[in-house]
Design a protein around this motif. Structure first.
Motif, mmCIF file in Angstrom:
data_model
loop_
_atom_site.group_PDB
_atom_site.id
_atom_site.type_symbol
_atom_site.label_atom_id
_atom_site.label_comp_id
_atom_site.label_asym_id
_atom_site.label_seq_id
_atom_site.Cartn_x
_atom_site.Cartn_y
_atom_site.Cartn_z
ATOM 1 N N MET A 1 0.843 -1.178 0.000
ATOM 2 C CA MET A 1 0.000 0.000 0.000
ATOM 3 C C MET A 1 0.887 1.239 0.000
ATOM 4 S SD MET A 1 -3.150 1.012 2.521
ATOM 5 C CE MET A 1 -4.079 -0.388 1.989
ATOM 6 N N SER A 2 0.529 2.204 -0.805
ATOM 7 C CA SER A 2 1.323 3.430 -0.908
ATOM 8 C C SER A 2 1.117 4.327 0.300
ATOM 9 C CB SER A 2 0.910 4.219 -2.158
ATOM 10 O OG SER A 2 1.050 3.415 -3.296
ATOM 11 N N PRO A 3 2.190 4.947 0.758
ATOM 12 C CA PRO A 3 2.013 5.892 1.874
ATOM 13 C C PRO A 3 1.271 7.127 1.393
ATOM 14 C CG PRO A 3 4.264 5.954 1.066
ATOM 15 C CD PRO A 3 3.571 4.840 0.326
ATOM 16 N N ILE A 4 0.556 7.770 2.295
ATOM 17 C CA ILE A 4 -0.169 8.997 1.952
ATOM 18 C C ILE A 4 0.839 10.116 1.742
ATOM 19 C CG2 ILE A 4 -1.799 10.725 2.831
ATOM 20 C CD1 ILE A 4 -3.252 8.457 4.228
ATOM 21 N N GLN A 5 0.654 10.847 0.669
ATOM 22 C CA GLN A 5 1.547 11.953 0.345
ATOM 23 C C GLN A 5 1.400 13.074 1.368
ATOM 24 O OE1 GLN A 5 3.657 12.184 -2.331
ATOM 25 N NE2 GLN A 5 3.150 10.111 -2.964
ATOM 26 N N PRO A 6 2.453 13.813 1.644
ATOM 27 C CA PRO A 6 2.306 14.991 2.502
ATOM 28 C C PRO A 6 1.316 15.958 1.873
ATOM 29 C CG PRO A 6 4.611 14.631 1.885
ATOM 30 C CD PRO A 6 3.795 13.625 1.157
ATOM 31 N N THR A 7 0.629 16.737 2.689
ATOM 32 C CA THR A 7 -0.426 17.600 2.173
ATOM 33 C C THR A 7 0.095 18.696 1.252
ATOM 34 O OG1 THR A 7 -0.300 18.968 4.145
ATOM 35 C CG2 THR A 7 -1.955 17.211 4.122
ATOM 36 N N ASN A 8 1.377 19.003 1.276
ATOM 37 C CA ASN A 8 1.880 20.055 0.397
ATOM 38 C C ASN A 8 2.312 19.524 -0.970
ATOM 39 O OD1 ASN A 8 4.110 18.711 1.317
ATOM 40 N ND2 ASN A 8 5.318 20.535 1.748
ATOM 41 N N ALA A 9 2.287 18.203 -1.182
ATOM 42 C CA ALA A 9 2.661 17.616 -2.462
ATOM 43 C C ALA A 9 1.398 17.164 -3.184
ATOM 44 C CB ALA A 9 3.587 16.433 -2.244
ATOM 45 N N CYS A 10 1.183 17.717 -4.356
ATOM 46 C CA CYS A 10 -0.026 17.328 -5.090
ATOM 47 C C CYS A 10 0.293 16.267 -6.132
ATOM 48 C CB CYS A 10 -0.660 18.555 -5.741
ATOM 49 S SG CYS A 10 0.196 19.181 -7.204
ATOM 50 N N LEU A 11 -0.735 15.662 -6.643
ATOM 51 C CA LEU A 11 -0.598 14.638 -7.681
ATOM 52 C C LEU A 11 -1.126 15.121 -9.022
ATOM 53 C CD1 LEU A 11 -1.684 11.449 -5.678
ATOM 54 C CD2 LEU A 11 0.615 12.278 -6.152
ATOM 55 N N CYS A 12 -1.438 16.391 -9.139
ATOM 56 C CA CYS A 12 -2.066 16.916 -10.353
ATOM 57 C C CYS A 12 -1.280 16.604 -11.617
ATOM 58 C CB CYS A 12 -2.293 18.423 -10.232
ATOM 59 S SG CYS A 12 -3.523 18.862 -8.984
ATOM 60 N N ASP A 13 0.029 16.736 -11.567
ATOM 61 C CA ASP A 13 0.823 16.505 -12.778
ATOM 62 C C ASP A 13 0.901 15.031 -13.161
ATOM 63 O OD1 ASP A 13 2.490 15.810 -10.679
ATOM 64 O OD2 ASP A 13 4.289 16.690 -11.564
ATOM 65 N N THR A 14 0.478 14.142 -12.285
ATOM 66 C CA THR A 14 0.487 12.709 -12.593
ATOM 67 C C THR A 14 -0.845 12.231 -13.164
ATOM 68 O OG1 THR A 14 -0.273 11.977 -10.414
ATOM 69 C CG2 THR A 14 2.116 12.317 -10.692
ATOM 70 N N LEU A 15 -1.864 13.086 -13.106
ATOM 71 C CA LEU A 15 -3.203 12.696 -13.548
ATOM 72 C C LEU A 15 -3.436 13.081 -15.001
ATOM 73 C CD1 LEU A 15 -5.262 13.896 -10.445
ATOM 74 C CD2 LEU A 15 -4.521 11.563 -10.972
ATOM 75 N N PRO A 16 -4.182 12.242 -15.750
ATOM 76 C CA PRO A 16 -4.567 12.645 -17.106
ATOM 77 C C PRO A 16 -5.598 13.770 -17.044
ATOM 78 C CG PRO A 16 -5.610 10.571 -16.519
ATOM 79 C CD PRO A 16 -4.693 10.926 -15.378
ATOM 80 N N ASP A 17 -5.868 14.385 -18.180
ATOM 81 C CA ASP A 17 -6.831 15.489 -18.232
ATOM 82 C C ASP A 17 -8.234 15.053 -17.816
ATOM 83 O OD1 ASP A 17 -4.823 17.181 -19.023
ATOM 84 O OD2 ASP A 17 -5.363 17.122 -21.146
ATOM 85 N N LEU A 18 -8.555 13.788 -18.035
ATOM 86 C CA LEU A 18 -9.804 13.199 -17.564
ATOM 87 C C LEU A 18 -9.411 11.997 -16.717
ATOM 88 C CD1 LEU A 18 -12.892 13.126 -17.519
ATOM 89 C CD2 LEU A 18 -12.792 11.734 -19.591
ATOM 90 N N TYR A 50 -18.962 19.469 -8.690
ATOM 91 C CA TYR A 50 -18.357 20.626 -8.032
ATOM 92 C C TYR A 50 -17.020 20.977 -8.673
ATOM 93 C CZ TYR A 50 -15.817 17.120 -5.162
ATOM 94 O OH TYR A 50 -15.054 16.066 -4.716
ATOM 95 N N LEU A 51 -16.536 22.158 -8.331
ATOM 96 C CA LEU A 51 -15.263 22.670 -8.814
ATOM 97 C C LEU A 51 -14.276 22.693 -7.662
ATOM 98 C CD1 LEU A 51 -13.523 24.184 -10.997
ATOM 99 C CD2 LEU A 51 -14.455 26.302 -10.028
ATOM 100 N N SER A 52 -13.062 22.205 -7.925
ATOM 101 C CA SER A 52 -11.994 22.240 -6.925
ATOM 102 C C SER A 52 -10.751 22.881 -7.515
ATOM 103 C CB SER A 52 -11.641 20.823 -6.447
ATOM 104 O OG SER A 52 -12.621 20.308 -5.615
ATOM 105 N N ARG A 53 -9.900 23.360 -6.598
ATOM 106 C CA ARG A 53 -8.617 23.961 -6.976
ATOM 107 C C ARG A 53 -7.541 23.364 -6.086
ATOM 108 N NH1 ARG A 53 -5.609 28.235 -4.980
ATOM 109 N NH2 ARG A 53 -4.331 29.299 -6.506
ATOM 110 N N CYS A 54 -6.418 23.026 -6.679
ATOM 111 C CA CYS A 54 -5.314 22.454 -5.928
ATOM 112 C C CYS A 54 -4.601 23.565 -5.158
ATOM 113 C CB CYS A 54 -4.337 21.742 -6.853
ATOM 114 S SG CYS A 54 -2.941 21.017 -5.982
ATOM 115 N N SER A 55 -4.443 23.357 -3.862
ATOM 116 C CA SER A 55 -3.778 24.351 -3.017
ATOM 117 C C SER A 55 -2.267 24.375 -3.237
ATOM 118 C CB SER A 55 -4.079 24.084 -1.539
ATOM 119 O OG SER A 55 -3.622 22.792 -1.180
ATOM 120 N N ALA A 56 -1.714 23.351 -3.884
ATOM 121 C CA ALA A 56 -0.272 23.298 -4.124
ATOM 122 C C ALA A 56 0.131 23.874 -5.477
ATOM 123 C CB ALA A 56 0.217 21.859 -4.002
#
Length: 170
Positions: A1-18, A50-56
């Motif tokens: 199981m993967s460890p939870i990322q610290p809250t200041n590190a986002c995964l946005c750049d690893t996700l596809p557009d959809l 809903y709409l969200s924005r990445c805090s990082a």
């Protein structure tokens, strides 16, 4: 199981557009949403949207939270202009505006679950919502969207049509 990322590190750049993020699978949803702040709910009929924005990294995501059938989050990457249109004017992209669109995406990008009870309340309410939005929807279309057998979908479709959701006789 993967460890939870610290809250200041986002995964946005690893996700596809959809992106399709399963609920509760390997804590991926926890890691992705650790930095996503909800900016605006659609409200009204599209209760899932809903709409969200990445805090990082400040990336905006339109999120469809589908918890009745597929247990997935569907995220669409948005540019800043589209996000501003949502926040300032309530102008949403059409991608997730109907529940049928969300379920269709679930059917094409995810795996439909197997329901032990073809008359589960979540399915009853989903059929009722689909019929309200598109009265001409067929039992076969419902079978496809919900991952049910044609027989179970026909029975569910007709019982909900006759009695309404959550009022089905045993």
């Amino acid at each position: 199981m993967s460890p939870i990322q610290p809250t200041n590190a986002c995964l946005c750049d690893t996700l596809p557009d959809l992106a399709v993020i399963p609920m509760g699978f390997d804590d991926l949803d926890t890691r992705v949403f650790a930095t996503l702040d909800r900016l605006r709910d659609h409200g009204g009929d599209p209760w899932w949207l809903y709409l969200s924005r990445c805090s990082a990294c400040a990336q905006h995501w339109m999120v469809a939270q589908e918890e009745r059938v597929y247990d997935d989050y569907f995220l669409k990457r948005l540019d800043a202009g589209t996000a501003t249109g949502i926040v300032d004017k309530g102008i949403w992209p059409a991608d997730f505006l109907t529940y049928e669109q969300v379920l269709t995406l679930g059917r094409t990008k995810s795996t439909p679950p197997r329901f032990h009870d073809a008359f589960a309340y979540s399915l009853q309410f989903t059929v009722e919502d689909l019929r309200k939005a598109r009265p001409a929807i067929t039992a076969n279309e419902i079978a496809y969207l919900l991952g049910l057998t044609d027989r179970d979908a026909r029975l569910l479709f007709w019982k909900v049509r006759l009695f309404g959701a959550a009022k089905l006789p045993n």
